[in-house]
Write a protein that holds these residues in place. Structure first.
Motif, mmCIF file in Angstrom:
data_model
loop_
_atom_site.group_PDB
_atom_site.id
_atom_site.type_symbol
_atom_site.label_atom_id
_atom_site.label_comp_id
_atom_site.label_asym_id
_atom_site.label_seq_id
_atom_site.Cartn_x
_atom_site.Cartn_y
_atom_site.Cartn_z
ATOM 1 N N LEU A 253 0.824 -1.207 0.000
ATOM 2 C CA LEU A 253 0.000 0.000 0.000
ATOM 3 C C LEU A 253 0.858 1.256 0.000
ATOM 4 N N THR A 254 1.940 1.245 0.739
ATOM 5 C CA THR A 254 2.811 2.425 0.791
ATOM 6 C C THR A 254 3.515 2.663 -0.537
ATOM 7 N N THR A 255 3.878 1.589 -1.230
ATOM 8 C CA THR A 255 4.511 1.750 -2.538
ATOM 9 C C THR A 255 3.570 2.426 -3.519
ATOM 10 N N ALA A 256 2.311 1.973 -3.542
ATOM 11 C CA ALA A 256 1.325 2.569 -4.445
ATOM 12 C C ALA A 256 1.099 4.041 -4.116
ATOM 13 N N ALA A 257 0.996 4.352 -2.818
ATOM 14 C CA ALA A 257 0.775 5.744 -2.426
ATOM 15 C C ALA A 257 1.968 6.619 -2.797
ATOM 16 N N GLY A 258 3.176 6.116 -2.558
ATOM 17 C CA GLY A 258 4.364 6.887 -2.911
ATOM 18 C C GLY A 258 4.485 7.135 -4.401
ATOM 19 N N MET A 259 4.166 6.130 -5.204
ATOM 20 C CA MET A 259 4.223 6.298 -6.661
ATOM 21 C C MET A 259 3.167 7.276 -7.150
ATOM 22 N N ALA A 260 1.987 7.255 -6.531
ATOM 23 C CA ALA A 260 0.925 8.179 -6.935
ATOM 24 C C ALA A 260 1.346 9.624 -6.688
ATOM 25 N N VAL A 261 1.920 9.895 -5.521
ATOM 26 C CA VAL A 261 2.381 11.260 -5.216
ATOM 27 C C VAL A 261 3.516 11.666 -6.151
ATOM 28 N N ALA A 262 4.433 10.731 -6.421
ATOM 29 C CA ALA A 262 5.560 11.036 -7.305
ATOM 30 C C ALA A 262 5.093 11.338 -8.726
ATOM 31 N N ILE A 263 4.077 10.630 -9.203
ATOM 32 C CA ILE A 263 3.566 10.864 -10.559
ATOM 33 C C ILE A 263 2.983 12.268 -10.663
ATOM 34 N N VAL A 264 2.174 12.650 -9.675
ATOM 35 C CA VAL A 264 1.582 13.993 -9.698
ATOM 36 C C VAL A 264 2.669 15.068 -9.655
ATOM 37 N N ALA A 265 3.653 14.881 -8.771
ATOM 38 C CA ALA A 265 4.733 15.870 -8.658
ATOM 39 C C ALA A 265 5.557 15.943 -9.940
ATOM 40 N N SER A 266 5.809 14.795 -10.575
ATOM 41 C CA SER A 266 6.608 14.775 -11.808
ATOM 42 C C SER A 266 5.874 15.450 -12.957
ATOM 43 N N VAL A 267 4.584 15.175 -13.088
ATOM 44 C CA VAL A 267 3.804 15.807 -14.160
ATOM 45 C C VAL A 267 3.763 17.320 -13.969
ATOM 46 N N ALA A 268 3.511 17.759 -12.736
ATOM 47 C CA ALA A 268 3.486 19.193 -12.462
ATOM 48 C C ALA A 268 4.850 19.826 -12.725
ATOM 49 N N LEU A 269 5.918 19.117 -12.351
ATOM 50 C CA LEU A 269 7.266 19.648 -12.560
ATOM 51 C C LEU A 269 7.563 19.836 -14.040
ATOM 52 N N VAL A 270 7.230 18.837 -14.855
ATOM 53 C CA VAL A 270 7.466 18.946 -16.299
ATOM 54 C C VAL A 270 6.655 20.091 -16.896
ATOM 55 N N TRP A 271 5.421 20.244 -16.451
ATOM 56 C CA TRP A 271 4.568 21.325 -16.964
ATOM 57 C C TRP A 271 5.156 22.688 -16.624
ATOM 58 N N PHE A 272 5.533 22.884 -15.361
ATOM 59 C CA PHE A 272 6.100 24.170 -14.954
ATOM 60 C C PHE A 272 7.449 24.427 -15.631
ATOM 61 N N GLU A 273 8.239 23.373 -15.840
ATOM 62 C CA GLU A 273 9.511 23.528 -16.548
ATOM 63 C C GLU A 273 9.270 23.987 -17.984
ATOM 64 N N SER A 274 8.251 23.440 -18.632
ATOM 65 C CA SER A 274 7.957 23.845 -20.005
ATOM 66 C C SER A 274 7.520 25.303 -20.071
ATOM 67 N N ILE A 275 6.776 25.752 -19.062
ATOM 68 C CA ILE A 275 6.367 27.163 -19.017
ATOM 69 C C ILE A 275 7.583 28.063 -18.832
ATOM 70 N N ALA A 276 8.485 27.677 -17.927
ATOM 71 C CA ALA A 276 9.698 28.468 -17.707
ATOM 72 C C ALA A 276 10.570 28.509 -18.958
ATOM 73 N N GLU A 277 10.641 27.395 -19.673
ATOM 74 C CA GLU A 277 11.435 27.362 -20.907
ATOM 75 C C GLU A 277 10.824 28.259 -21.976
ATOM 76 N N ARG A 278 9.502 28.266 -22.068
ATOM 77 C CA ARG A 278 8.848 29.146 -23.039
ATOM 78 C C ARG A 278 9.072 30.610 -22.662
ATOM 79 N N LEU A 279 9.027 30.912 -21.371
ATOM 80 C CA LEU A 279 9.311 32.272 -20.933
ATOM 81 C C LEU A 279 10.732 32.681 -21.309
ATOM 82 N N ARG A 280 11.677 31.787 -21.095
ATOM 83 C CA ARG A 280 13.072 32.091 -21.446
ATOM 84 C C ARG A 280 13.205 32.373 -22.935
ATOM 85 N N HIS A 281 12.563 31.553 -23.750
ATOM 86 C CA HIS A 281 12.636 31.754 -25.205
ATOM 87 C C HIS A 281 12.015 33.094 -25.597
#
Length: 236
Positions: free
Chosen positions: A179-207
């Motif tokens: 159960l803890t593995t599933a919960a940890g992976m779920a939180v990591a997936i949300v954080a990773s998706v949000a991180l990639v999205w915000f990184e893409s916004i920052a990259e577009r701003l830089r460009h």
């Protein structure tokens, strides 16, 4: 006198009771992961609000228009177009235009000042991303730690039963551990998706900032002598 609970209250309380039971079975690791999930949601909401308030999603059309007006020589109109605006692109363009109109700055100094402002604005746009990156790394490790601890407990219980070992006890312990593995992976997936999205916004701003600065400085050297108050040797 006891007041009987309504069916609605009972239905509302059952999911919370089931959730509390899951947390009890998951052990300390699941509580740590739950805390990380709350922090992740708060970070995503806060970062989205910050980017909205700083005009990161506006596309930068007004800044591009101001840069084009500046290149055409209409400096007052270009500066007025970005004056007072809070968007990151407009703030960078305004800093570049003011630096070019400063008689005490050479072209190289104006470029350096614009670069300094742009770096500060990009750093502001990337605030909080390291925290999301850390959560995306730590959450699965916490889940794995909880799984290992749960497996240790399950095998200890199996050893204690000896010859009277029950497969259901072992299966229940493994289920609680996973159960803890599933919960940890779920939180990591949300954080990773949000991180990639915000990184893409920052990259577009830089460009967009680089593009606007290039347009503003493209003909800065030959036009520097026309800027009121600029020393002729500053354009050299």
């Amino acid at each position: 006198m006891d007041i009987p609970s309504s069916p609605f209250a009972a239905a509302l309380g059952r999911p919370f009771a089931d959730l509390a039971a899951l947390f009890d079975k998951g052990g300390p690791a699941i509580w740590a992961i739950a805390a990380l999930s709350v922090v992740t949601v708060a970070l995503v909401l806060w970062k989205t609000w910050r980017l909205l308030s700083s005009g990161a999603f506006s596309g930068g059309r007004r800044t591009a228009q101001a840069a084009a007006l500046w290149q055409q020589g209409n400096h007052d109109a270009a500066l007025a177009l970005v004056e007072g605006r809070r968007s990151l692109r407009a703030r960078m363009a305004r800093a570049a235009m003011r630096a070019l109109r400063d008689p005490g700055l050479s072209i190289e100094a104006a470029e350096a000042e614009t670069g300094r402002v742009a770096r500060a604005l990009l750093s502001e746009a990337r605030t909080g991303l390291r925290s999301l990156e850390l959560i995306a790394t730590v959450a699965p490790l916490l889940g794995l730690l909880g799984t290992v601890m749960g497996m240790i407990g399950a095998f200890q219980a199996l050893e204690a039963t000896g010859n009277r070992a029950d497969a259901a006890v072992l299966a229940g312990g493994i289920w609680e551990a996973l159960l803890t593995t599933a919960a940890g992976m779920a939180v990591a997936i949300v954080a990773s998706v949000a991180l990639v999205w915000f990184e893409s916004i920052a990259e577009r701003l830089r460009h967009d900032m680089e593009d606007a600065a290039t347009v503003i400085f493209l003909r800065a050297r030959p036009r520097a002598a026309l800027v009121p108050g600029r020393r002729p040797d500053a354009a050299a």
